[in-house]
Design a protein around this motif. Structure first.
Motif, mmCIF file in Angstrom:
data_model
loop_
_atom_site.group_PDB
_atom_site.id
_atom_site.type_symbol
_atom_site.label_atom_id
_atom_site.label_comp_id
_atom_site.label_asym_id
_atom_site.label_seq_id
_atom_site.Cartn_x
_atom_site.Cartn_y
_atom_site.Cartn_z
ATOM 1 N N ALA A 66 0.858 -1.183 0.000
ATOM 2 C CA ALA A 66 0.000 0.000 0.000
ATOM 3 C C ALA A 66 0.893 1.232 0.000
ATOM 4 O O ALA A 66 1.894 1.277 0.716
ATOM 5 C CB ALA A 66 -0.875 -0.004 1.246
ATOM 6 N N HIS A 67 0.553 2.202 -0.834
ATOM 7 C CA HIS A 67 1.361 3.424 -0.933
ATOM 8 C C HIS A 67 0.558 4.580 -0.337
ATOM 9 O O HIS A 67 -0.586 4.815 -0.726
ATOM 10 C CB HIS A 67 1.697 3.703 -2.401
ATOM 11 C CG HIS A 67 2.800 4.698 -2.616
ATOM 12 N ND1 HIS A 67 2.808 5.944 -2.036
ATOM 13 C CD2 HIS A 67 3.940 4.620 -3.343
ATOM 14 C CE1 HIS A 67 3.913 6.589 -2.418
ATOM 15 N NE2 HIS A 67 4.612 5.808 -3.206
ATOM 16 N N ALA A 68 1.162 5.295 0.591
ATOM 17 C CA ALA A 68 0.507 6.465 1.190
ATOM 18 C C ALA A 68 0.396 7.565 0.141
ATOM 19 O O ALA A 68 1.194 7.613 -0.797
ATOM 20 C CB ALA A 68 1.331 6.964 2.373
ATOM 21 N N TYR A 104 3.522 -1.041 3.889
ATOM 22 C CA TYR A 104 2.973 0.315 3.752
ATOM 23 C C TYR A 104 4.115 1.279 3.476
ATOM 24 O O TYR A 104 4.935 1.551 4.353
ATOM 25 C CB TYR A 104 2.239 0.708 5.028
ATOM 26 C CG TYR A 104 1.606 2.091 5.009
ATOM 27 C CD1 TYR A 104 0.737 2.459 3.997
ATOM 28 C CD2 TYR A 104 1.873 3.011 6.022
ATOM 29 C CE1 TYR A 104 0.142 3.716 3.990
ATOM 30 C CE2 TYR A 104 1.272 4.269 6.030
ATOM 31 C CZ TYR A 104 0.408 4.610 5.007
ATOM 32 O OH TYR A 104 -0.187 5.854 5.001
ATOM 33 N N ASN A 105 4.172 1.755 2.229
ATOM 34 C CA ASN A 105 5.275 2.598 1.790
ATOM 35 C C ASN A 105 4.891 4.077 1.838
ATOM 36 O O ASN A 105 3.785 4.440 1.454
ATOM 37 C CB ASN A 105 5.621 2.191 0.346
ATOM 38 C CG ASN A 105 6.674 3.064 -0.281
ATOM 39 O OD1 ASN A 105 7.808 3.075 0.160
ATOM 40 N ND2 ASN A 105 6.299 3.799 -1.321
ATOM 41 N N PHE A 106 5.813 4.909 2.300
ATOM 42 C CA PHE A 106 5.546 6.357 2.230
ATOM 43 C C PHE A 106 6.811 7.136 1.898
ATOM 44 O O PHE A 106 7.925 6.661 2.092
ATOM 45 C CB PHE A 106 4.886 6.870 3.519
ATOM 46 C CG PHE A 106 5.830 7.079 4.681
ATOM 47 C CD1 PHE A 106 6.394 6.007 5.345
ATOM 48 C CD2 PHE A 106 6.152 8.370 5.107
ATOM 49 C CE1 PHE A 106 7.265 6.206 6.424
ATOM 50 C CE2 PHE A 106 7.005 8.580 6.180
ATOM 51 C CZ PHE A 106 7.563 7.497 6.831
ATOM 52 N N HIS A 107 6.604 8.345 1.350
ATOM 53 C CA HIS A 107 7.717 9.244 1.070
ATOM 54 C C HIS A 107 8.019 9.979 2.372
ATOM 55 O O HIS A 107 7.108 10.615 2.928
ATOM 56 C CB HIS A 107 7.327 10.251 -0.013
ATOM 57 C CG HIS A 107 7.044 9.637 -1.349
ATOM 58 N ND1 HIS A 107 6.709 10.369 -2.452
ATOM 59 C CD2 HIS A 107 7.063 8.337 -1.759
ATOM 60 C CE1 HIS A 107 6.526 9.551 -3.495
ATOM 61 N NE2 HIS A 107 6.731 8.317 -3.088
ATOM 62 N N PRO A 108 9.261 9.902 2.856
ATOM 63 C CA PRO A 108 9.546 10.463 4.184
ATOM 64 C C PRO A 108 9.103 11.918 4.340
ATOM 65 O O PRO A 108 8.571 12.287 5.386
ATOM 66 C CB PRO A 108 11.071 10.315 4.289
ATOM 67 C CG PRO A 108 11.389 9.133 3.429
ATOM 68 C CD PRO A 108 10.416 9.192 2.285
ATOM 69 N N LEU A 141 10.083 3.068 4.317
ATOM 70 C CA LEU A 141 10.540 4.390 3.897
ATOM 71 C C LEU A 141 11.033 4.251 2.460
ATOM 72 O O LEU A 141 11.857 3.380 2.175
ATOM 73 C CB LEU A 141 11.716 4.843 4.771
ATOM 74 C CG LEU A 141 11.463 4.916 6.272
ATOM 75 C CD1 LEU A 141 12.787 4.849 7.032
ATOM 76 C CD2 LEU A 141 10.743 6.216 6.604
ATOM 77 N N GLU A 142 10.531 5.095 1.563
ATOM 78 C CA GLU A 142 10.990 4.999 0.175
ATOM 79 C C GLU A 142 12.244 5.837 -0.032
ATOM 80 O O GLU A 142 12.351 6.954 0.471
ATOM 81 C CB GLU A 142 9.873 5.458 -0.779
ATOM 82 C CG GLU A 142 10.272 5.328 -2.255
ATOM 83 C CD GLU A 142 9.103 5.428 -3.227
ATOM 84 O OE1 GLU A 142 7.939 5.496 -2.780
ATOM 85 O OE2 GLU A 142 9.381 5.425 -4.442
ATOM 86 N N THR A 143 13.201 5.276 -0.778
ATOM 87 C CA THR A 143 14.402 6.037 -1.141
ATOM 88 C C THR A 143 13.988 7.118 -2.138
ATOM 89 O O THR A 143 13.309 6.838 -3.122
ATOM 90 C CB THR A 143 15.459 5.134 -1.802
ATOM 91 O OG1 THR A 143 14.908 4.567 -3.001
ATOM 92 C CG2 THR A 143 15.907 4.013 -0.880
#
Ligand code: FE
Ligand code: FE
Ligand code: ZN
Length: 277
Positions: A66-68, A104-108, A141-143
């Motif tokens: 899931a992407h925030a 659950y991935n998000f852009h910091p 946390l996405e790079t």
């Protein structure tokens, strides 16, 4: 077996995404938890989830990512914006328990002039406020590419966020190939070297997912514009080496290339054809 999928539209629910994935030859997929602008989410339909879980089991679909919403900013200078990010992410984590053991991935976030150090502190504070000991979801946390004042384009920054997070056994990293290349990590010329650096700074055991995108821009451009596989500066040969790499081949790979479903189907078929048994 290669675990590969792409970003799918969640507008018709979970079972529909499972069917889309199966149709294009995918055995996993990514989706936005809600409108990417971050508005309110539809409440989960338990019947849809249960139908999906049965379908996913039958068709060996797993590793849901899931992407925030990408407009959230956990380290905004504005307290209201940070609170909004916290509220949305806490609600996403609650909803994700309908599909246990998801990612659950998000852009910091972007520190917008406050400085990386301050941004890192705010991101860790937010995670410490929303993560719970009972959650089964792993937060990634996405790079990032390092455009503007983005936090998370250096491995050191991600490591620092993780080190300040209390429930850090539930935190990992999603590496985006377009972003890391744009950020100045030469995964094309020296993939082994970059992975060694990742291992030394973050730990390869934290790497839980890969966004597999070519880049429209040259090395270290700090731009973040995805391209179809083989049509950008990373090149097809790189992607073949990536998915077969001893240290990566077990991970789930998610395409976020500029494609419709048929384009994704072609890329997935190609990736499977070059994946060595
Ligand atoms: Fe992303
Ligand atoms: Fe990505
Ligand atoms: Zn991107």
């Amino acid at each position: 077996m290669l675990t590969v999928g792409c970003h799918l539209s969640a507008s018709k629910g979970y079972l529909d995404m499972g069917r889309q994935a199966q149709k294009i030859g995918a055995n996993t997929f990514q989706f936005f938890t809600r409108n990417p602008r971050g508005g309110s989410a539809k409440e989960i339909n338990p019947q849809d989830v249960s139908n999906f879980l049965t379908f996913a089991n039958e068709h060996h679909i797993g590793n849901l990512l899931a992407h925030a919403p990408y407009t959230l900013n956990a380290c905004s200078a504005d307290g209201k914006t940070r609170e909004f990010a916290e509220m949305v992410m806490a609600d996403d984590l609650r909803r994700l328990e309908y599909t246990p053991n998801s990612l659950y991935n998000f852009h910091p976030g972007s520190h917008v002039g406050q400085g990386t150090e301050k941004g890192i502190g705010m991101i860790a504070d937010l995670l410490n406020d929303i993560m719970t000991p009972t959650q089964t979801t792993t937060v990634l946390l996405e790079t990032m590419s390092g455009k503007g004042s983005e936090v998370g384009s250096r491995f050191e920054e991600l490591a620092e966020i993780i080190s300040r997070t209390k429930l850090s056994d539930k935190i990992g990293v999603c590496m985006d190939t377009c972003h890391v290349y744009d950020a100045g990590y030469d995964i094309v010329g020296d993939l082994d070297g970059v992975l060694t650096e990742f291992d030394n700074i973050i730990g390869l055991d934290r790497l839980r997912a890969i966004h597999i995108n070519d880049s429209k821009n040259p090395f270290a451009s700090h731009k973040d514009r995805h391209e179809k596989l083989g049509e950008g500066s990373l090149g097809l040969d790189f992607f073949e080496r990536l998915i077969n790499h001893e240290k990566l081949r077990h991970l789930p790979f998610y395409l976020e290339t500029p494609n419709e479903l048929d384009g994704y189907a072609k890329e997935i078929a190609w990736l499977k054809s070059v994946y060595r048994r």
